[in-house]
Design an enzyme around this catalytic site. Structure first.
Site, PDB file in Angstrom:
ATOM      1  N   HIS A 382       0.839  -1.201   0.000  1.00 32.73           N
ATOM      2  CA  HIS A 382       0.000   0.000   0.000  1.00 32.73           C
ATOM      3  C   HIS A 382       0.869   1.243   0.000  1.00 32.73           C
ATOM      4  O   HIS A 382       1.735   1.405   0.867  1.00 32.73           O
ATOM      5  CB  HIS A 382      -0.934   0.016   1.222  1.00 32.73           C
ATOM      6  N   HIS A 383       0.658   2.098  -0.997  1.00 33.37           N
ATOM      7  CA  HIS A 383       1.325   3.397  -1.084  1.00 33.37           C
ATOM      8  C   HIS A 383       0.270   4.486  -1.100  1.00 33.37           C
ATOM      9  O   HIS A 383      -0.236   4.839  -2.164  1.00 33.37           O
ATOM     10  CB  HIS A 383       2.135   3.513  -2.391  1.00 33.37           C
ATOM     11  N   GLU A 384      -0.092   5.000   0.056  1.00 36.23           N
ATOM     12  CA  GLU A 384      -0.945   6.190   0.081  1.00 36.23           C
ATOM     13  C   GLU A 384      -0.008   7.386  -0.044  1.00 36.23           C
ATOM     14  O   GLU A 384       0.850   7.592   0.808  1.00 36.23           O
ATOM     15  CB  GLU A 384      -1.756   6.263   1.379  1.00 36.23           C
ATOM     16  N   HIS A 462      -6.069   4.029  -6.584  1.00 38.05           N
ATOM     17  CA  HIS A 462      -7.197   4.795  -6.035  1.00 38.05           C
ATOM     18  C   HIS A 462      -6.939   6.292  -6.229  1.00 38.05           C
ATOM     19  O   HIS A 462      -5.794   6.735  -6.200  1.00 38.05           O
ATOM     20  CB  HIS A 462      -7.389   4.472  -4.551  1.00 38.05           C
ATOM     21  N   GLU A 463      -7.995   7.036  -6.421  1.00 36.93           N
ATOM     22  CA  GLU A 463      -7.939   8.489  -6.689  1.00 36.93           C
ATOM     23  C   GLU A 463      -7.037   8.800  -7.884  1.00 36.93           C
ATOM     24  O   GLU A 463      -6.320   9.809  -7.894  1.00 36.93           O
ATOM     25  CB  GLU A 463      -7.461   9.298  -5.469  1.00 36.93           C
ATOM     26  N   GLU A 481      -9.985   2.573  -8.541  1.00 33.76           N
ATOM     27  CA  GLU A 481     -11.209   3.017  -7.873  1.00 33.76           C
ATOM     28  C   GLU A 481     -11.816   4.107  -8.771  1.00 33.76           C
ATOM     29  O   GLU A 481     -12.635   3.798  -9.623  1.00 33.76           O
ATOM     30  CB  GLU A 481     -10.872   3.544  -6.482  1.00 33.76           C
ATOM     31  N   GLU A 487     -16.441   2.074   0.485  1.00 33.55           N
ATOM     32  CA  GLU A 487     -16.083   2.799   1.710  1.00 33.55           C
ATOM     33  C   GLU A 487     -17.126   3.853   2.088  1.00 33.55           C
ATOM     34  O   GLU A 487     -17.336   4.126   3.264  1.00 33.55           O
ATOM     35  CB  GLU A 487     -14.704   3.437   1.560  1.00 33.55           C
TER      36      GLU A 487
HETATM   37  C1  NOJ Z   1      -9.017   6.250   0.002  1.00 29.86           C
HETATM   38  C2  NOJ Z   1      -9.082   4.893  -0.621  1.00 29.86           C
HETATM   39  O1  NOJ Z   1     -10.137   4.803  -1.536  1.00 29.86           O
HETATM   40  C3  NOJ Z   1      -9.269   3.877   0.480  1.00 29.86           C
HETATM   41  O2  NOJ Z   1      -9.440   2.601  -0.076  1.00 29.86           O
HETATM   42  C4  NOJ Z   1      -8.092   3.936   1.400  1.00 29.86           C
HETATM   43  O3  NOJ Z   1      -8.350   3.083   2.488  1.00 29.86           O
HETATM   44  C5  NOJ Z   1      -7.872   5.349   1.925  1.00 29.86           C
HETATM   45  N1  NOJ Z   1      -7.876   6.302   0.872  1.00 29.86           N
HETATM   46  C6  NOJ Z   1      -6.542   5.472   2.664  1.00 29.86           C
HETATM   47  O4  NOJ Z   1      -5.487   5.280   1.761  1.00 29.86           O
END
Ligand code: NOJ
Length: 682
Positions: A382-384, A462-463, A481, A487
């Protein structure tokens, strides 16, 4: 790749003889669609007609093509003459590395119009149309030339003059939350500037969807209404108003229009994939369509936290619990969010906060990767990035190398942040802010996908930027996503998605490509954690989403303890594949109902998903899609007689019966109800 038949019937015409009307026309292979080009006062226009037995229905009426290249250069419009025209045909069946259908027919008739200018320093432009039985794609090509080298597109003039006040489904563009809004159903004459796919129903029963294909080095196209039924390309600009930086030779993405008589035929149109380049990854053995579980929903429920502290979710102990669960139930990946430093405080506030190579002290990354491997499972990375893109780019090479060394095969990336707040610094050190889906970010995502491929890692973005079929070229770009996912059911403002939402997604968001919606939450009410929200569907509908919403990586999103509680229903989630030999839509009405069947790519089994929106419904499903000479055990997961998302969401029946292609299934689906079936071949 097989059955490759390429035949070119090129008719090159000299500049001297002006092309006749038929020289500038191209039919689809089945002769249903006719594209006509014409030059009026130095401007090129196109139109598209759909032909029936005794009728010709206009779909796109004469619409302008061309570019505004800013104040330093004359517009590329208004001074054209046609130099020559080439026509060719193409037919090939190619095989997807993974997908909703194994073998895809790519069959079109092409017309290439070579334009040059009547000015002193003429520039050249080629307009290419590919006309398909299921729609049309066209793009611009800027050949290498002395009078056009580096240039800036200030505006793409492409128009879509629609033929009536169609009903549309779309989300508004230029909003802070990017693509995360509900779809508006509105007459064409009432929309403003919208994202694509823009899906439409005409009064005479056609279904249309406007989008784009192969967005590689350009800005995302939105559509702006500039006349009653007239749409114009509106490209997301850079901070300074430039839409696209380019250098010849250069090609734009394809502008696509899918056309169908049934809404379900939009779903089984592969036009967008066909307009992308073939696969560039030679060894694809490491790209695995599959399902995953993970430390994710518990944070959205606020049972645990991403940040450190007593309720930190990504601990070594908790991760082991998920790995054990994945190993026991056959899930190949375990996603862990909140494993790295950066989550404490306002991580999403555009801070340069995340460390992508160091785990939190209570998360034994190396030990857990080994623990997982010993059990036949892998961690999903996971890379946020919190949209701090330069900060991420400074670490991402090391971050992907680390994951590769640990045996990770898939990484979920995230770009949470305001839609136009992507920050970077120019050569003078001045801060610039870009849109999430302008050319700056399109280029960033391309860098990430190529880097990930070098490390044998697949992506779940995502995003990000909307999908335009790049998965054909880069099959490690598996899912995204880029819409409102599950969510929002945990914490979204309206107490959970309205029942019709998942009945709009297959005809809009999913037309662009796979969607990491993260279905499978069987504890629909979660009162213990978030009493003001719930999943507004029945249990059977939540199962059916695995078939209805396509993604090659699908999450089983709920908590392990909830799957233990609903262990019988969980069997369907364990069984359902994510890689298909074939997909058929048996019946569909946008926002109301849909029934999809898909055949497993690795067995003879078929799977069915049927869901409803606001209204209950009786379904009658002929099983004629099944193989004629086989018997199947149908494992049926259906709504009970009183099922209803509001009153009785858990009224649920599991039953088995022997069926053949001659049989019919008849059931009642409650309000926001569902039906999921595995047809196990005997
Ligand atoms: C938004 C993402 O859609 C979600 O899946 C993720 O858990 C959160 N950001 C944190 O990264």
């Amino acid at each position: 790749m097989k059955n490759h038949i390429l035949f070119i019937l090129a008719a090159a015409m000299l500049a001297a003889c002006a092309p006749s009307e038929s020289d500038l026309q191209r039919f689809s292979p089945d002769k249903r669609h006719l594209v006509t080009l014409q030059l009026i006062d130095g401007n090129l226009y196109y139109e598209l007609v759909r032909l029936g037995q005794d009728e010709a229905r206009p779909v796109i009426q004469p619409s302008l093509l061309g570019f505004d290249l800013g104040s330093d250069m004359p517009a590329l419009a208004g001074n054209f003459r046609i130099e020559r025209v080439e026509k060719s045909s193409f037919s090939e069946t190619w095989t997807q590395v993974w997908g909703e259908k194994k073998d895809i027919l790519n069959n079109y008739n092409e017309i290439r119009v070579h334009l040059t200018e009547t000015t002193d320093n003429p520039r050249d432009l080629i307009v290419v149309f590919r006309v398909y039985d299921d729609g049309v794609g066209f793009r611009y090509e800027f050949p290498e030339q002395p009078n056009l080298r580096e240039f800036q597109i200030m505006d793409e003039l492409t128009e879509f003059q629609l033929a009536g006040n169609h009903t549309t489904w779309s989300i508004g563009a230029y909003q802070w939350n990017r693509f995360e809004y509900y779809y508006d159903e509105a007459p064409l004459s009432a929309i403003d500037t919208v994202h694509t796919p823009l899906t439409m129903r005409t009064d005479d029963g056609l279904y249309l969807s406007l989008h784009e294909a192969a967005l590689v080095d350009y800005s995302t196209m939105t559509l702006e209404r500039t006349g009653e039924h007239l749409l114009k390309s509106n490209l997301m600009p850079w901070h300074n108003g430039v839409r696209v930086y380019a250098q010849t030779p250069f090609v734009t993405p394809w502008r696509t229009l899918q056309i169908a008589e049934q809404p379900g035929d939009l779903i089984t149109s592969y036009l967008i994939l066909n307009l992308n380049e073939p696969n560039k990854i030679e060894d694809t053995s490491w790209i695995e369509p599959s399902k995953y579980v993970g430390i994710w929903w518990e944070m959205h429920l606020d049972k645990s936290t991403w940040g450190s502290g007593e309720r930190h979710g990504a601990t070594t102990e908790n991760t082991r619990r998920y790995i054990d669960f994945a190993a026991e139930h056959g899930f190949p990946h375990v996603l862990v969010e909140g494993w790295n430093p950066g989550w404490d405080g306002e991580w999403y506030a555009d801070g340069v906060v995340f460390d992508f190579t160091t785990p939190m002290p209570n998360f034994d990354l190396e030990g857990l990767a080994a623990y997982a491997r010993e059990r036949g499972v892998r961690l999903m990375g996971h890379h946020e990035t919190s949209a701090s893109v330069l900060h991420y780019e400074s670490q991402m090479e090391d971050a992907f190398a680390l994951y590769e060394r640990l045996g990770v095969r898939a990484v979920k990336t995230g770009y949470v942040g305001h839609g136009r707040e992507i920050k970077w610094f120019n050569e003078a050190g001045e801060e610039q802010r870009e849109w999430h889906h302008g050319q700056f970010m399109v280029r960033h995502h391309q860098r990430v996908v190529e880097l990930a491929a070098r490390h044998k890692i697949s992506l779940n973005v995502h995003e990000g930027v909307k999908d335009t079929g790049l998965r054909r070229t880069w099959p490690n770009l598996m899912t995204r996503e880029v819409a409102m996912g599950q969510e929002y059911n945990a914490w979204g403002g309206e107490g959970g998605h309205p029942p019709a939402y998942t009945l709009i997604l297959p005809f809009t968001r999913n037309l662009s490509g796979p969607f990491d919606y993260t279905p499978g939450v069987l504890d629909l009410l979660f009162d213990e954690y978030r009493p003001d929200n719930r999943i507004k569907s029945t249990l059977a509908k939540e199962l059916a989403l695995y078939v209805v919403i396509y993604s090659p990586l699908h999450m089983a999103a709920d908590l392990p303890e909830n799957y233990e509680r609903y262990i019988d229903a969980f069997q369907f989630i364990k069984d359902v594949p994510t890689d298909w030999y074939d997909t058929q839509v048996l019946e569909a009405s946008i926002a109301e109902y849909i029934t999809i069947v898909r055949k497993d790519r690795n067995s003879e089994d078929w799977y069915l998903g049927s869901i409803t929106g606001e209204d209950a419904r009786e379904v009658e499903i002929p099983l004629s899609f099944l193989d004629i000479d086989k018997t199947y055990i149908a494992h049926i997961y259906r709504d009970g007689d009183n099922a209803d998302w509001e009153q009785a969401p858990y009224d649920f029946v599991i039953e088995q019966k022997e069926v053949t292609a001659a049989d019919m299934l008849e059931f009642r689906l409650g309000r926001s109800g569902g039906l999921a079936v595995r047809f196990e071949a005997q």
